[in-house]
Scaffold this active site. Structure first.
Site, PDB file in Angstrom:
ATOM      1  N   HIS A   1     -39.904 -29.391 -33.527  1.00 18.31           N
ATOM      2  CA  HIS A   1     -41.223 -28.745 -33.432  1.00 18.31           C
ATOM      3  C   HIS A   1     -42.219 -29.420 -34.377  1.00 18.31           C
ATOM      4  CE1 HIS A   1     -41.132 -25.314 -30.715  1.00 18.31           C
ATOM      5  NE2 HIS A   1     -39.892 -25.061 -31.103  1.00 18.31           N
TER       6      HIS A   1
ATOM      7  N   LYS B   1     -43.439 -22.086 -24.048  1.00 23.21           N
ATOM      8  CA  LYS B   1     -44.356 -21.242 -24.829  1.00 23.21           C
ATOM      9  C   LYS B   1     -45.002 -22.001 -25.986  1.00 23.21           C
ATOM     10  CE  LYS B   1     -41.112 -18.436 -26.009  1.00 23.21           C
ATOM     11  NZ  LYS B   1     -39.946 -19.079 -25.417  1.00 23.21           N
TER      12      LYS B   1
END
Length: 169
Positions: free
Chosen positions: A50, A15
Protein backbone atom coordinates in the site's frame (compact mmCIF):
# COMPACT_ATOMS: atom_id res chain seq x y z
CA UNK A 1 -18.58 18.83 10.43
CA UNK A 2 -16.46 16.68 8.14
CA UNK A 3 -17.49 15.77 4.62
CA UNK A 4 -17.66 11.96 4.76
CA UNK A 5 -17.20 9.75 1.71
CA UNK A 6 -17.65 6.10 2.68
CA UNK A 7 -16.19 3.39 0.44
CA UNK A 8 -17.06 -0.17 1.34
CA UNK A 9 -16.88 -3.57 -0.30
CA UNK A 10 -15.35 -7.01 -0.09
CA UNK A 11 -11.71 -7.94 0.25
CA UNK A 12 -9.66 -7.05 -2.87
CA UNK A 13 -12.64 -5.23 -4.42
CA UNK A 14 -10.56 -2.13 -5.25
CA UNK A 15 -11.61 0.04 -2.29
CA UNK A 16 -8.21 1.45 -1.37
CA UNK A 17 -7.07 2.26 -4.90
CA UNK A 18 -10.42 3.95 -5.64
CA UNK A 19 -10.18 5.97 -2.41
CA UNK A 20 -6.57 6.91 -3.17
CA UNK A 21 -7.45 8.22 -6.65
CA UNK A 22 -10.34 10.20 -5.18
CA UNK A 23 -8.11 11.77 -2.50
CA UNK A 24 -5.48 12.68 -5.09
CA UNK A 25 -8.15 14.37 -7.23
CA UNK A 26 -9.34 16.41 -4.23
CA UNK A 27 -5.93 17.46 -2.89
CA UNK A 28 -2.34 17.97 -3.98
CA UNK A 29 -1.20 16.80 -0.52
CA UNK A 30 -3.65 14.28 0.92
CA UNK A 31 -3.21 12.64 4.29
CA UNK A 32 -3.22 8.86 4.69
CA UNK A 33 -4.58 7.96 8.13
CA UNK A 34 -3.36 4.40 8.67
CA UNK A 35 -5.11 2.42 11.41
CA UNK A 36 -3.23 -0.86 11.03
CA UNK A 37 -1.47 -2.69 13.79
CA UNK A 38 1.12 -4.93 12.17
CA UNK A 39 0.51 -8.41 13.57
CA UNK A 40 2.74 -10.55 11.33
CA UNK A 41 5.08 -10.63 8.31
CA UNK A 42 2.26 -11.14 5.78
CA UNK A 43 0.51 -8.04 7.04
CA UNK A 44 3.79 -6.09 7.03
CA UNK A 45 4.09 -6.99 3.33
CA UNK A 46 0.54 -5.77 2.65
CA UNK A 47 1.29 -2.45 4.36
CA UNK A 48 4.49 -2.01 2.31
CA UNK A 49 2.55 -2.71 -0.90
CA UNK A 50 0.00 0.00 0.00
CA UNK A 51 2.82 2.42 0.86
CA UNK A 52 4.51 1.83 -2.49
CA UNK A 53 1.24 2.69 -4.28
CA UNK A 54 1.30 6.23 -2.84
CA UNK A 55 3.44 9.05 -4.17
CA UNK A 56 5.59 11.49 -2.24
CA UNK A 57 2.72 14.01 -2.07
CA UNK A 58 1.09 11.89 0.65
CA UNK A 59 1.58 12.54 4.36
CA UNK A 60 1.05 9.42 6.49
CA UNK A 61 -0.31 9.47 10.03
CA UNK A 62 -0.35 6.14 11.86
CA UNK A 63 -3.07 5.93 14.50
CA UNK A 64 -4.46 2.63 15.76
CA UNK A 65 -7.36 3.91 17.92
CA UNK A 66 -7.53 7.65 18.68
CA UNK A 67 -8.26 8.95 15.18
CA UNK A 68 -9.77 12.16 16.58
CA UNK A 69 -6.58 13.43 18.23
CA UNK A 70 -5.02 14.83 15.04
CA UNK A 71 -5.59 18.34 13.65
CA UNK A 72 -6.91 17.72 10.15
CA UNK A 73 -8.71 21.03 9.56
CA UNK A 74 -9.00 21.90 5.89
CA UNK A 75 -7.31 18.65 4.77
CA UNK A 76 -8.33 15.73 2.59
CA UNK A 77 -7.86 12.52 4.56
CA UNK A 78 -8.02 8.91 3.44
CA UNK A 79 -8.75 6.69 6.46
CA UNK A 80 -7.71 3.12 5.69
CA UNK A 81 -9.40 1.29 7.22
CA UNK A 82 -12.34 0.99 9.59
CA UNK A 83 -11.96 -2.80 9.83
CA UNK A 84 -8.41 -2.57 11.17
CA UNK A 85 -9.37 0.30 13.48
CA UNK A 86 -12.25 -1.78 14.88
CA UNK A 87 -9.94 -4.78 15.27
CA UNK A 88 -7.70 -2.67 17.52
CA UNK A 89 -10.67 -1.48 19.60
CA UNK A 90 -12.18 -4.99 19.77
CA UNK A 91 -8.86 -6.49 20.88
CA UNK A 92 -8.31 -3.76 23.49
CA UNK A 93 -11.80 -4.43 24.90
CA UNK A 94 -11.36 -8.20 25.12
CA UNK A 95 -13.88 -8.95 22.33
CA UNK A 96 -16.75 -7.12 24.06
CA UNK A 97 -18.96 -6.06 21.13
CA UNK A 98 -21.13 -3.60 23.07
CA UNK A 99 -18.19 -1.79 24.70
CA UNK A 100 -16.26 -1.74 21.41
CA UNK A 101 -19.21 -0.33 19.46
CA UNK A 102 -19.81 2.38 22.05
CA UNK A 103 -16.13 3.40 22.04
CA UNK A 104 -15.96 3.35 18.24
CA UNK A 105 -19.10 5.45 17.82
CA UNK A 106 -17.93 8.06 20.34
CA UNK A 107 -14.48 8.26 18.73
CA UNK A 108 -16.04 8.48 15.24
CA UNK A 109 -18.28 11.36 16.36
CA UNK A 110 -15.29 13.24 17.83
CA UNK A 111 -13.28 12.57 14.67
CA UNK A 112 -15.95 13.78 12.25
CA UNK A 113 -16.70 16.93 14.25
CA UNK A 114 -13.72 18.55 12.49
CA UNK A 115 -13.80 20.58 9.28
CA UNK A 116 -12.11 18.37 6.67
CA UNK A 117 -12.91 15.81 3.98
CA UNK A 118 -12.50 12.16 4.92
CA UNK A 119 -12.58 9.28 2.46
CA UNK A 120 -13.21 6.22 4.60
CA UNK A 121 -12.39 2.66 3.53
CA UNK A 122 -14.19 -0.26 5.16
CA UNK A 123 -15.05 -3.91 4.52
CA UNK A 124 -18.40 -5.59 4.08
CA UNK A 125 -17.66 -8.70 6.12
CA UNK A 126 -21.29 -9.80 6.08
CA UNK A 127 -21.17 -10.35 2.33
CA UNK A 128 -18.51 -13.07 2.60
CA UNK A 129 -18.21 -16.45 4.19
CA UNK A 130 -20.18 -16.97 7.41
CA UNK A 131 -17.67 -16.75 10.28
CA UNK A 132 -16.82 -20.16 11.70
CA UNK A 133 -16.31 -19.21 15.35
CA UNK A 134 -17.98 -17.05 17.97
CA UNK A 135 -15.31 -14.35 18.10
CA UNK A 136 -15.34 -13.93 14.32
CA UNK A 137 -19.17 -13.72 14.35
CA UNK A 138 -19.02 -11.06 17.07
CA UNK A 139 -16.52 -9.04 15.07
CA UNK A 140 -18.61 -9.33 11.88
CA UNK A 141 -21.58 -7.98 13.86
CA UNK A 142 -19.46 -5.10 15.21
CA UNK A 143 -18.22 -4.29 11.70
CA UNK A 144 -21.73 -4.32 10.25
CA UNK A 145 -23.15 -2.07 12.95
CA UNK A 146 -20.26 0.40 12.65
CA UNK A 147 -20.57 0.46 8.86
CA UNK A 148 -24.25 1.34 9.25
CA UNK A 149 -23.36 4.08 11.72
CA UNK A 150 -20.80 5.63 9.37
CA UNK A 151 -22.96 5.27 6.26
CA UNK A 152 -25.88 7.00 7.97
CA UNK A 153 -23.81 10.17 8.50
CA UNK A 154 -21.90 9.95 5.19
CA UNK A 155 -22.46 12.46 2.42
CA UNK A 156 -21.66 9.80 -0.15
CA UNK A 157 -21.47 5.97 -0.05
CA UNK A 158 -19.80 3.82 -2.71
CA UNK A 159 -19.83 0.02 -2.84
CA UNK A 160 -16.89 -1.49 -4.69
CA UNK A 161 -17.65 -4.64 -6.67
CA UNK A 162 -14.83 -6.24 -8.70
CA UNK A 163 -13.07 -2.88 -9.05
CA UNK A 164 -16.23 -1.05 -10.10
CA UNK A 165 -17.71 1.65 -7.87
CA UNK A 166 -21.47 1.41 -7.39
CA UNK A 167 -23.18 4.51 -6.00
CA UNK A 168 -25.31 3.70 -2.96
CA UNK A 169 -25.92 7.19 -1.54
Amino acid sequence: MAEIIFITGGQRSGKSSFAQRMAEEKSENPIYLATAHIWDDDFRWRVKRHQSDRGEQWQTIEEEIEISKHDLAGKTVMLDCITLWLTNIFYQNKSDVDASLEIAQKEWDKFTAGDFTVIVVSNELGMGVHPENEMARKFADLQGWMNQYIAKSANRVQLMVSGIPVKIK
